[in-house]
Enzyme design. Structure first.
Site, PDB file in Angstrom:
ATOM      1  N   HIS A  30      -0.387  57.913  17.926  1.00 38.47           N
ATOM      2  CA  HIS A  30      -0.845  56.657  18.530  1.00 38.47           C
ATOM      3  C   HIS A  30      -1.212  55.643  17.453  1.00 38.47           C
ATOM      4  O   HIS A  30      -0.855  54.459  17.542  1.00 38.47           O
ATOM      5  CB  HIS A  30      -2.042  56.943  19.437  1.00 38.47           C
ATOM      6  N   SER A  59      -0.372  54.702  27.164  1.00 38.65           N
ATOM      7  CA  SER A  59       0.006  54.958  25.770  1.00 38.65           C
ATOM      8  C   SER A  59       0.049  56.449  25.484  1.00 38.65           C
ATOM      9  O   SER A  59       1.034  56.972  24.935  1.00 38.65           O
ATOM     10  CB  SER A  59      -0.983  54.270  24.821  1.00 38.65           C
ATOM     11  N   ARG A  63      -3.281  61.593  18.575  1.00 38.09           N
ATOM     12  CA  ARG A  63      -3.998  60.395  18.129  1.00 38.09           C
ATOM     13  C   ARG A  63      -3.393  59.822  16.850  1.00 38.09           C
ATOM     14  O   ARG A  63      -3.389  58.605  16.646  1.00 38.09           O
ATOM     15  CB  ARG A  63      -5.483  60.701  17.941  1.00 38.09           C
TER      16      ARG A  63
END
Length: 209
Positions: free
Chosen positions: A42, A16, A39
């Site tokens: 994500h 990912s 992040r």
């Protein structure tokens, strides 16, 4: 026929983040900012989010140092306070959400403002040197900016300004970016929300360890 899919959690995690770093344009971020942006991408599942993420020059460094120094994290929504990973906190930092304090409804009525805005008045004893994480209510961010117009109001160390929505979200983040009363980060436009805000806090905490 049974479905075939990746079942190794560590492999999913690694791929990912490799995909994000391969596909996203991260060149403009400093080494301290880049993990936060990654992040957040994500959390949103959205390569391209990086275009909307903006940091003041000293935000990431100041926010991480504040966490190391034990700063509390003041959250406008329970989804944020519950989403922050406590074990990542470098100094067992206190995580605070005052939205459901029983005093808040009456305060909101007296102020003629939302509960999200009124709840910030209960932050004052903890605001000095804190990390502010606003990912839900534009009214909370606007009220915080009004509070900080008062020179006697305690100053947080850093503000994460990511309220989401169609009424006031754009304007509140633009106002924060223009004023920058302390080091700040925003997600420009209507984008934002609890997941992105939690991701930013957790990233700052992880890299402050």
């Amino acid at each position: 026929m049974p479905y075939t899919y990746e079942t190794n959690g560590a492999a999913i995690y690694a791929e990912s983040f490799a995909t994000i770093r391969r596909e996203a344009d991260l060149a403009r971020f400093t080494p301290e900012e880049e993990p936060v942006a990654v992040r957040m991408i994500h959390a949103a599942g959205m390569v391209g989010l990086e275009e909307f993420v903006h940091f003041s020059p000293d935000f990431a460094v100041n926010a991480r140092q504040a966490l190391i120094d034990g700063a509390p994290i003041l959250c406008d929504a329970r989804m944020i306070s519950e989403g922050i990973t406590k074990k990542r906190m470098p100094a067992d930092n206190e995580i605070v959400c005052t939205l459901w304090d029983p005093k808040v409804p009456e305060m909101a009525a007296e102020m003629q403002n939302t509960r999200s805005a009124a709840a910030l008045e209960l932050w004052r004893p903890k605001l000095e040197g804190a990390i502010v994480a606003i990912g839900n209510a534009p009214t909370a961010l606007f009220h915080l900016l009004n509070m900080l117009e008062d020179p006697d109001c305690p100053r947080p160390a850093a503000i994460i300004g990511c309220p989401v929505g169609f009424v006031g979200a754009v304007e509140s983040k633009d106002a924060l970016w223009e004023a920058q009363p302390v080091p700040s980060m925003i997600v420009k436009g209507r984008l934002g929300g609890s997941a992105m805000t939690v991701a930013a806090v957790n990233a700052l905490a992880s890299y402050a360890e």
